[in-house]
Write an enzyme that holds these catalytic residues in place. Structure first.
Site, PDB file in Angstrom:
ATOM      1  N   ASP A   1       0.870  -1.179   0.000  1.00 40.90           N
ATOM      2  CA  ASP A   1       0.000   0.000   0.000  1.00 40.90           C
ATOM      3  C   ASP A   1       0.905   1.228   0.000  1.00 40.90           C
ATOM      4  O   ASP A   1       2.098   1.146   0.279  1.00 40.90           O
ATOM      5  CB  ASP A   1      -0.894  -0.011   1.248  1.00 40.90           C
ATOM      6  CG  ASP A   1      -1.780   1.233   1.311  1.00 40.90           C
ATOM      7  OD1 ASP A   1      -2.451   1.520   0.306  1.00 40.90           O
ATOM      8  OD2 ASP A   1      -1.782   1.929   2.330  1.00 40.90           O
ATOM      9  N   SER A   2       0.275   2.368  -0.247  1.00 36.76           N
ATOM     10  CA  SER A   2       1.018   3.626  -0.202  1.00 36.76           C
ATOM     11  C   SER A   2       1.504   3.946   1.216  1.00 36.76           C
ATOM     12  O   SER A   2       2.372   4.786   1.386  1.00 36.76           O
ATOM     13  CB  SER A   2       0.109   4.750  -0.684  1.00 36.76           C
ATOM     14  OG  SER A   2      -1.072   4.781   0.095  1.00 36.76           O
TER      15      SER A   2
ATOM     16  N   TYR B   1      -0.489   8.560  -2.120  1.00 39.04           N
ATOM     17  CA  TYR B   1      -0.469   8.382  -3.570  1.00 39.04           C
ATOM     18  C   TYR B   1      -1.705   9.036  -4.211  1.00 39.04           C
ATOM     19  O   TYR B   1      -1.686   9.393  -5.380  1.00 39.04           O
ATOM     20  CB  TYR B   1      -0.520   6.891  -3.933  1.00 39.04           C
ATOM     21  CG  TYR B   1       0.742   6.087  -3.730  1.00 39.04           C
ATOM     22  CD1 TYR B   1       1.857   6.595  -3.058  1.00 39.04           C
ATOM     23  CD2 TYR B   1       0.821   4.776  -4.211  1.00 39.04           C
ATOM     24  CE1 TYR B   1       2.996   5.824  -2.875  1.00 39.04           C
ATOM     25  CE2 TYR B   1       1.959   4.005  -4.045  1.00 39.04           C
ATOM     26  CZ  TYR B   1       3.043   4.521  -3.376  1.00 39.04           C
ATOM     27  OH  TYR B   1       4.162   3.747  -3.210  1.00 39.04           O
ATOM     28  N   GLY B   2      -2.774   9.124  -3.429  1.00 38.56           N
ATOM     29  CA  GLY B   2      -4.095   9.460  -3.969  1.00 38.56           C
ATOM     30  C   GLY B   2      -4.214  10.821  -4.619  1.00 38.56           C
ATOM     31  O   GLY B   2      -5.175  11.081  -5.332  1.00 38.56           O
TER      32      GLY B   2
ATOM     33  N   CYS C   1      -3.902  -0.890  -2.140  1.00 39.40           N
ATOM     34  CA  CYS C   1      -4.164   0.530  -2.415  1.00 39.40           C
ATOM     35  C   CYS C   1      -5.126   0.696  -3.598  1.00 39.40           C
ATOM     36  O   CYS C   1      -4.855   0.203  -4.701  1.00 39.40           O
ATOM     37  CB  CYS C   1      -2.830   1.201  -2.740  1.00 39.40           C
ATOM     38  SG  CYS C   1      -2.975   2.956  -3.044  1.00 39.40           S
ATOM     39  N   ASN C   2      -6.226   1.386  -3.369  1.00 31.98           N
ATOM     40  CA  ASN C   2      -7.183   1.632  -4.446  1.00 31.98           C
ATOM     41  C   ASN C   2      -6.593   2.487  -5.549  1.00 31.98           C
ATOM     42  O   ASN C   2      -6.875   2.273  -6.730  1.00 31.98           O
ATOM     43  CB  ASN C   2      -8.416   2.347  -3.891  1.00 31.98           C
ATOM     44  CG  ASN C   2      -9.481   1.393  -3.415  1.00 31.98           C
ATOM     45  OD1 ASN C   2     -10.415   1.089  -4.133  1.00 31.98           O
ATOM     46  ND2 ASN C   2      -9.327   0.896  -2.205  1.00 31.98           N
TER      47      ASN C   2
ATOM     48  N   GLU D   1      -5.656   9.040   9.611  1.00 36.26           N
ATOM     49  CA  GLU D   1      -4.271   8.911  10.079  1.00 36.26           C
ATOM     50  C   GLU D   1      -4.024   9.688  11.368  1.00 36.26           C
ATOM     51  O   GLU D   1      -3.169   9.333  12.162  1.00 36.26           O
ATOM     52  CB  GLU D   1      -3.295   9.331   8.983  1.00 36.26           C
ATOM     53  CG  GLU D   1      -3.393   8.348   7.836  1.00 36.26           C
ATOM     54  CD  GLU D   1      -2.158   8.251   6.980  1.00 36.26           C
ATOM     55  OE1 GLU D   1      -1.289   9.121   7.089  1.00 36.26           O
ATOM     56  OE2 GLU D   1      -2.086   7.299   6.195  1.00 36.26           O
TER      57      GLU D   1
ATOM     58  N   CYS E   1     -11.233   3.166  -0.902  1.00 37.61           N
ATOM     59  CA  CYS E   1      -9.935   3.626  -0.391  1.00 37.61           C
ATOM     60  C   CYS E   1      -9.594   2.804   0.850  1.00 37.61           C
ATOM     61  O   CYS E   1     -10.489   2.490   1.653  1.00 37.61           O
ATOM     62  CB  CYS E   1     -10.015   5.109  -0.018  1.00 37.61           C
ATOM     63  SG  CYS E   1      -8.513   5.726   0.773  1.00 37.61           S
ATOM     64  N   THR E   2      -8.314   2.478   0.987  1.00 39.83           N
ATOM     65  CA  THR E   2      -7.862   1.631   2.106  1.00 39.83           C
ATOM     66  C   THR E   2      -8.318   2.127   3.474  1.00 39.83           C
ATOM     67  O   THR E   2      -8.624   1.333   4.351  1.00 39.83           O
ATOM     68  CB  THR E   2      -6.326   1.612   2.154  1.00 39.83           C
ATOM     69  OG1 THR E   2      -5.855   2.955   2.043  1.00 39.83           O
ATOM     70  CG2 THR E   2      -5.740   0.756   1.071  1.00 39.83           C
ATOM     71  N   HIS E   3      -8.315   3.454   3.656  1.00 41.45           N
ATOM     72  CA  HIS E   3      -8.562   4.000   4.997  1.00 41.45           C
ATOM     73  C   HIS E   3     -10.037   4.035   5.395  1.00 41.45           C
ATOM     74  O   HIS E   3     -10.364   4.115   6.564  1.00 41.45           O
ATOM     75  CB  HIS E   3      -8.047   5.440   5.082  1.00 41.45           C
ATOM     76  CG  HIS E   3      -6.561   5.575   5.037  1.00 41.45           C
ATOM     77  ND1 HIS E   3      -5.804   5.088   4.004  1.00 41.45           N
ATOM     78  CD2 HIS E   3      -5.697   6.139   5.920  1.00 41.45           C
ATOM     79  CE1 HIS E   3      -4.532   5.362   4.237  1.00 41.45           C
ATOM     80  NE2 HIS E   3      -4.444   6.009   5.394  1.00 41.45           N
TER      81      HIS E   3
HETATM   82  N1  DGL Z   1      -3.982   3.835  -0.050  1.00 41.30           N
HETATM   83  C1  DGL Z   1      -4.633   4.930  -0.728  1.00 41.30           C
HETATM   84  C2  DGL Z   1      -5.840   4.399  -1.501  1.00 41.30           C
HETATM   85  O1  DGL Z   1      -6.424   3.405  -1.144  1.00 41.30           O
HETATM   86  C3  DGL Z   1      -5.058   6.005   0.242  1.00 41.30           C
HETATM   87  C4  DGL Z   1      -3.904   6.805   0.805  1.00 41.30           C
HETATM   88  C5  DGL Z   1      -3.143   7.536  -0.272  1.00 41.30           C
HETATM   89  O2  DGL Z   1      -3.686   8.467  -0.897  1.00 41.30           O
HETATM   90  O3  DGL Z   1      -1.997   7.154  -0.491  1.00 41.30           O
HETATM   91  O4  DGL Z   1      -6.213   4.982  -2.478  1.00 41.30           O
END
Ligand code: DGL
Length: 252
Positions: free
Chosen positions: A6-7, A38-39, A69-70, A145, A177-179
């Protein structure tokens, strides 16, 4: 061996679901905390980061990789499959799309994921008559976070982002999204009770259990971060409910 990346820390929601179902399963986790988020980066940059992340896991012996990561799942899967033809990749978008039933589907995610239009495309491939209401929610990741999950400010922000989706009376909402699974309770009260909430970690693990059961074997569990810190260990420990000490990952 199973690799998950993941990011940053968000992919731990996938680890949590994996461990809930298979507590002793072995895996290597990589969180690119040095370069998160990353998003809000360009697709080109996300693709480059994704290949470097996967290479790290492959060099450590991963043969099956879960892309938690999405944002990576939205823009980098072709690149990953081309670069690593022998590795079996699972991404989070297909399982969520397959779990979302109804005529009106809401999708929330980062700017990269929503901007890619991937959920809308996939949902319409499955059912050309489906109506998709998408909404980027860039403030959700930092709120999670910072562990602002139950703050009144967070409830207000969630309600504001979700208002257009609530008004459209969707049948299901994909947490793209992961979060976002960590905000499920707050999201739930911002929408009508009947809305089915689809979270990617659980949809992904259903697919992995079906298509890669042989990878779910007991073994060591290792956590790598590109910028390990006490703060990262604290978030990981809190989310997973077990003591986590991340190891530094040097990406090639
Ligand atoms: N892991 C990213 C996602 O699922 C969320 C956090 C990021 O923007 O890096 O898109």
């Amino acid at each position: 061996m199973l690799g998950i990346f993941d990011s940053g820390v968000g992919g731990l929601t996938v680890v949590k679901e994996l461990l809930r179902r298979h507590p002793s399963s072995g895996f290597i986790y990589l969180g690119d905390t040095a370069r998160t988020p990353y998003g809000n980066k360009s697709a080109e940059t996300i693709r480059r980061y994704a290949v470097e992340d996967a290479r790290f896991l492959v060099d450590k012996g991963a043969t099956t990789i879960l892309v938690a990561c999405n944002s990576v799942s939205a823009v980098a899967m072709d690149e990953l499959r081309k670069e690593f033809p022998t590795i079996k990749f699972f991404e989070v978008i297909t399982p969520a799309v397959l779990s979302a039933t109804g005529k009106k589907i809401g999708v929330i995610g980062t700017r990269a994921t929503i901007g890619s239009g991937v959920y809308e495309r996939r949902l319409k491939e499955r059912d050309p008559n489906v109506e998709v209401i998408s909404q980027a929610c860039p403030l959700f990741v930092p709120l999670v976070e910072e562990n602002w999950i139950n703050k009144p400010e967070t409830k207000r922000i969630v309600r504001t982002y979700l208002e257009p989706i609530r008004r459209q009376q969707v049948d299901a909402l994909i947490l793209g999204c992961t979060h976002y699974p960590l905000l499920t309770k707050v999201i739930r009260v911002s929408l009508q009770k009947r809305v089915k909430i689809i979270d990617s970690p659980s949809a992904l693990m259903d697919t992995v259990e079906r298509e890669a059961a042989s990878e779910l074997v007991d073994g060591t569990q290792k956590y790598y971060f590109t910028d390990p810190s006490a703060a990262t260990d604290a978030i990981a420990t809190k989310w997973l409910g077990t003591m986590i000490k991340g190891v530094r990952a040097e990406l090639a």
